[in-house]
Every structure is written in structure tokens, then in C-alpha cells.
Scaffold this active site. Structure first.
Site: not given
Length: 354
Positions: A97, A178, A225, A310
Site C-alpha cells: 500500500q 491522507y 483504496r 484487519g
């Protein structure tokens, strides 16, 4: 839960199951380098249909947290090669990622003490954890057109480095507040040029990054994503139901391997699914154990093609075996999520070891 154990295509890969390991920051890199412990951690979880690594910065200025790894130097490529070799040695598949944190950064992370960069000079309102104290995120420096061009190039270089390191592909982190997500969001992006304002301008940077990376390493090696309506890191989205279908339509001609949606709103998930013609990986909303039921429900409804989890993967390296057996499941220890040694990282027991 047999649906979880059917094969599914992601790019040119055929995944043996639909249980994807979601990206999780663990802050155990040393000087931006992953370690042998990292290789052990991911290899333990190679039974996943696909592993997506922790967020990995494509440049020095892309770092947002302490002790996170990079993919922008030869030393980092060499370190990651040990990880990919370990995962492939266990018949696993792994994507890196690529995460540029944008305004979720701090001068203390950068050798020259520079300000973090972002679409606009709008602070997140959050803080960064350091070994000494919590520090406020500063007001970032608004990116110039030259910064935008060089950042696209950074993503391309990092993607090529990922390929050189043996990764099966990369995931572009366009979520969780982000940099790429910041451009999508009208509260973080108040630009008045071609990258701000109307929806078609705010999606431009993400599309340019995705286009450049798919051209560099092949669309079958690229995932995206997203996290529509996610308020993390000071994000306030006023039009996610319009932005994300538009982003899907703009990306579709480049045929990335998958879109990976971190779910906050099921209705928006349905809109994304309708707009996206390719493979969709869903990280369903809910508690850790509840996500398994939500995952099966989503698969049965045709809402996604695979599911990412996760903390269940973090605490259960043999998760597929446990799902088949109906549990029991190890409980994740939040005190060891970030930083530290092997404890809470590589020492979670398997069913066989109990």
C-alpha cells in the site's frame, strides 16, 4: 461461510479465497526499513487470499507517523524483498500500500524539518504521536503545480520500486484522510485551480496518480483504496455520494485490478458498486467479529467480490482455518498495535499451537 473460500480474480492473480488482509500500520520499521520480524509477520499470514501491507510512504515528505516504512530508496527495496520472498515462499500474494500522508505529517519526521504538503494550507486539527510527546499537526504548505507533478512521479517511482522488491502489485491509498483523499474533500481542498472546486477537479489528482502508476507497472498490478464519508483525520465530505461514483467512472477506462472500499455508509457502497465494473474488495463496517457476518452477507448480495479484515488477521495468523472451524478467535491487544517488538506482532498462537 463457504462463500469466503471460493476463488476470485484480482488482475492476473487468482486468489484461493476471498479473505483479504487489510492494511494496518504497525510502526515497527527501523529508519524506514522493514525488518526480519516484518517478514515473519506477513509470512505467518500468507494464507490470506491477498495481503495488503501497512501504509508505505512513496517519498520522504509522504511520511505521516514514526517508524513507518518507505519504498523510495534502494535499501528499502532490498528490505522489502525479504518480506515478499517470505510471503511467496508460503504461497502467498502481497500488494504494497502506497500512502502519502499529506497534511497528516510533521516537520519532526523530515530530515530538513520541512512542513508537510497538502492540497491547501488547511490544518487537520489532529496530532502526531512521537516518542516524547503528542504534537499538533501544523498548517501544511499548499502544493504548487510543480509539487503535484513531482508527487505523481514519486508514486510512479515507488510503484516501480515495489515491483523490483517482488510485490505482486500496489494499492494507492485514497482513503482515511491522507493526501489523495484530501484532494477529494472540499473541506481540505480549497484550491481555485484545476485541482480544486468542482467535483471533476477534486478527483483529478487521484486519477492522474492512478493513470501514471497503471501505465508504469500495468493496471493488473494496481488497486485503489477509498473510504467514502470517513471523518478520520479531520475530513468532512459534503458530497461523497457524487464524488465516489464519479471517481469510479473516471478510473474504469484504466482497468485497475480492484477497488477496495472501507465502508462507512452502505448506501454509498451500493453506488460505488454500481459505478465500478471491476473487482470490488469491501472492508465492512462493524466490530471485528461482526465483520465476518457482514462479509458473508455482502458477498451473497453481490455487493463485493472479496472482503478485507484487519484486527482479526492481526490476532489470528491462521484466520481461514479458524473461520472454517467456527473459531475460537484470538483477541487483538490494542496496547501492542503500534511499535514494540514481537509481542502482539508475531506471537499470536495458531489453533494448532493452542
Amino acid at each position: 461461510m463457504n462463500e469466503l473460500f471460493e476463488q476470485v480474480s484480482v488482475g492476473k492473480l487468482t486468489l484461493p479465497n476471498r479473505l483479504v488482509m487489510a492494511p494496518m500500520t504497525r510502526s515497527r520499521a527501523s529508519g524506514g526499513l522493514v525488518t526480519g520480524l516484518t517478514a515473519e509477520y506477513y509470512a505467518q499470514r500468507a494464507a490470506a487470499g491477498l495481503i495488503i501491507t501497512e501504509g508505505t510512504q512513496p517519498s520522504v515528505i509522504g511520511q505521516g507517523y514514526i517508524d513507518t516504512p518507505g519504498l523510495h530508496s534502494p535499501e528499502q527495496v532490498e528490505a522489502w524483498r525479504r518480506v515478499t520472498d517470505a510471503v511467496h515462499g508460503q504461497d502467498g500474494r502481497i500488494f504494497a500500500q502506497l500512502m502519502h500522508s499529506g497534511r497528516i505529517g510533521h516537520p519532526c519526521l523530515y530530515p530538513d524539518g520541512a512542513l508537510p504538503v497538502a492540497p491547501s494550507a488547511v490544518a487537520s486539527g489532529g496530532q502526531i504521536f512521537t516518542a516524547e510527546d503528542m504534537l499538533d499537526h501544523p498548517t501544511p504548505r499548499a502544493m504548487t503545480p510543480a509539487d503535484i507533478t513531482s508527487t505523481v512521479a514519486d508514486f510512479v517511482a515507488a510503484a516501480r520500486n515495489a515491483t523490483a522488491a517482488g510485490f505482486d502489485g500496489v494499492e494507492l491509498h485514497t482513503a482515511n484522510g491522507y493526501l489523495l483523499h484530501q484532494f477529494l474533500c472540499g473541506s481540505a481542498n480549497v484550491r481555485s485551480d484545476a485541482y480544486g472546486g468542482p467535483m471533476e477537479n477534486r478527483i483529478r489528482f487521484a486519477v492522474e496518480v492512478a493513470t501514471a502508476v497503471t501505465e508504469a507497472i500495468g493496471p493488473e498490478r494496481v488497486g485503489i483504496r477509498i473510504s467514502p464519508a470517513n471523518p478520520n483525520n479531520g475530513i468532512r465530505e459534503h458530497d461523497p455520494a457524487e464524488v465516489y461514483p464519479a471517481l469510479m467512472r473516471a478510473l474504469a477506462p484504466f482497468r485497475p485490478a480492484y477497488v477496495h472500499i472501507m465502508e462507512f455508509d452502505r448506501e454509498i457502497t451500493k453506488l460505488v458498486r454500481a459505478a465500478w465494473p471491476g473487482t470490488l474488495i469491501l472492508n465492512p463496517h462493524g466490530t471485528a467479529e461482526g465483520k465476518l457476518g457482514s462479509a458473508v452477507e455482502a458477498l451473497r448480495a453481490g455487493l463485493c467480490d472479496a472482503v478485507s479484515l484487519g484486527s482479526l488477521w492481526l490476532a489470528n495468523p491462521d484466520l481461514p482455518e479458524r473461520v472454517r472451524a467456527g473459531g475460537p478467535y484470538n483477541e487483538a491487544d490494542p496496547a501492542t498495535f503500534y511499535g514494540g517488538d514481537h509481542r502482539g506482532y508475531t506471537d499470536y498462537p495458531t489453533l494448532e499451537a493452542r
